[in-house]
Design a protein around this motif. Structure first.
Motif, PDB file in Angstrom:
ATOM      1  N   UNK A 196       0.727  -0.460  -0.213  1.00 40.42           N
ATOM      2  CA  UNK A 196      -0.126  -0.328  -0.128  1.00 40.42           C
ATOM      3  C   UNK A 196       1.101   1.227   0.141  1.00 40.42           C
ATOM      4  N   UNK A 197       1.870   1.169   1.320  1.00 38.28           N
ATOM      5  CA  UNK A 197       3.064   2.502   1.108  1.00 38.28           C
ATOM      6  C   UNK A 197       3.605   2.385  -0.926  1.00 38.28           C
ATOM      7  N   UNK A 198       3.835   1.087  -1.435  1.00 38.26           N
ATOM      8  CA  UNK A 198       4.253   1.542  -2.805  1.00 38.26           C
ATOM      9  C   UNK A 198       3.090   2.401  -3.502  1.00 38.26           C
ATOM     10  N   UNK A 199       2.221   1.646  -3.248  1.00 35.78           N
ATOM     11  CA  UNK A 199       0.981   2.262  -4.577  1.00 35.78           C
ATOM     12  C   UNK A 199       1.054   4.178  -3.932  1.00 35.78           C
ATOM     13  N   UNK A 200       1.158   4.423  -2.903  1.00 41.29           N
ATOM     14  CA  UNK A 200       0.632   5.593  -2.227  1.00 41.29           C
ATOM     15  C   UNK A 200       1.869   6.466  -2.912  1.00 41.29           C
ATOM     16  N   UNK A 201       3.447   6.055  -2.738  1.00 37.31           N
ATOM     17  CA  UNK A 201       4.190   6.534  -3.097  1.00 37.31           C
ATOM     18  C   UNK A 201       4.302   6.628  -4.599  1.00 37.31           C
ATOM     19  N   UNK A 202       3.831   6.149  -5.554  1.00 32.63           N
ATOM     20  CA  UNK A 202       3.808   5.982  -6.770  1.00 32.63           C
ATOM     21  C   UNK A 202       2.658   6.990  -7.745  1.00 32.63           C
TER      22      UNK A 202
END
Length: 337
Positions: free
Chosen positions: A290-296
């Motif tokens: 989820x953090x990766x999605x929010x970063x991207x």
């Protein structure tokens, strides 16, 4: 493989406090990924273990619990990743650390690396993201969503590693009014840049600093440093029936101060799930994704503060010394061997 380890607890400026060593390549167990380490970041836990935990006689202890890298091979029971996948994670406290060319990690605590970040920027995120996410949404039980529920979060130590991502999560994913603390002009500017609505100076009495902004109370406190020093001011600032969560290790804490206001106390330790192999251990895989999605998607940003160059003993000694100075802003990262 190349690695950095230590044989005895010594001050960071001692040339023997961390050493360049060679170790055998590790072999993955059933749920393990064997990861080629491309970048690491340094956390206070590294410095604490270096000074508190003595390796076995004649052996080396390898530190490091923040990684961005590439999966080289997988164990027989792995289902979430395959060789060639780019990953990031914070590892487990009861296994060898990641200050090495190759590292073993259970797939259930690993996330996919944000596609929009290089390895150094990604390595700054896992441990602090997990800590901040669990503290905010699981310990303090804040709901996601931008609805204004008349709730205010005070983040003590908002410029550090955990504070830097916690401030972003609270501002971007919740309706909280976010008040961060920082004591220097550069760190105060950093906290504002990360999204805090207000910034106060934690070298001054917190209640007086809040009153200066016409803030009568807060409903939640995330205390990331010197909780024992700040506790009377935290209790004064908290609204009755408020919540306090901490991550540091005070020698003692007078929790009797919390009774009159029926305040609740929560301790966050991101290694609990991996240490006890809890049934919900895979939650850390899910939240890192989820953090990766929010970063991207541009909602969150990396918290890299300083790049200290190649992964070797000399540069890690410098990083440990800076962490111990208490002046770090964001995360210290090293990259490549």
């Amino acid at each position: 493989m190349k690695a950095i380890g230590y044989q005895q607890s010594l001050p960071a400026d001692d040339p023997h406090s961390l050493l360049d060593i060679e170790l055998p390549d590790p072999t993955p167990g059933p749920r393990d990924l064997l990861v080629e380490v491309r970048a690491i970041s340094v956390n206070p836990v590294d410095t604490k273990i270096r000074m508190r935990v003595q390796p076995e006689a004649g052996g080396h202890q390898v530190l490091g619990w923040d990684v961005a890298g590439v999966v080289r091979s997988v164990g027989s029971g792995v289902s979430l990743f395959k060789p060639g996948d780019e990953v990031f994670y914070a590892g487990a406290l009861d296994r060898p650390g990641a200050n090495s060319e190759l590292h073993l990690v259970d797939e259930r605590i690993v996330g996919r690396k944000p596609a929009t970040l290089g390895y150094a920027d990604a390595a700054a995120l896992p441990l602090t993201s997990i800590t901040a996410w669990e503290l905010l949404f699981e310990r303090l039980q804040i709901d996601e969503g931008k609805q204004d529920r008349d709730q205010r979060l005070l983040v003590i130590g908002a410029a550090g590693g955990v504070g830097s991502i916690l401030t972003q999560l609270a501002r971007q994913l919740t309706g909280l009014q976010v008040i961060g603390t920082a004591s220097r002009s550069d760190t105060q500017a950093w906290v504002r840049e990360l999204g805090a609505h207000e910034v106060i100076d934690h070298s001054q009495p917190l209640a007086a600093e809040l009153q200066r902004l016409d803030i009568t109370d807060v409903t939640h406190v995330a205390s990331l440093t010197h909780t024992d020093v700040h506790l009377p001011q935290i209790v004064e600032a908290l609204r009755p029936q408020g919540r306090l969560a901490l991550i540091d290790d005070p020698a003692s804490l007078d929790i009797g101060l919390l009774k009159r206001k029926s305040l609740s106390l929560h301790w966050e330790f991101m290694y609990t799930r991996s240490l006890y192999q809890t049934p919900d251990m895979i939650a850390q895989h899910q939240l890192l994704n989820r953090v990766a999605e929010l970063i991207d998607s541009g909602v969150l940003r990396t918290t890299l503060g300083e790049h200290y160059g190649t992964i070797n003993a000399e540069n890690l000694r410098r990083a440990h010394a800076f962490i111990e100075s208490g002046k770090a802003k964001g995360k210290i990262v090293l990259e490549g061997f």
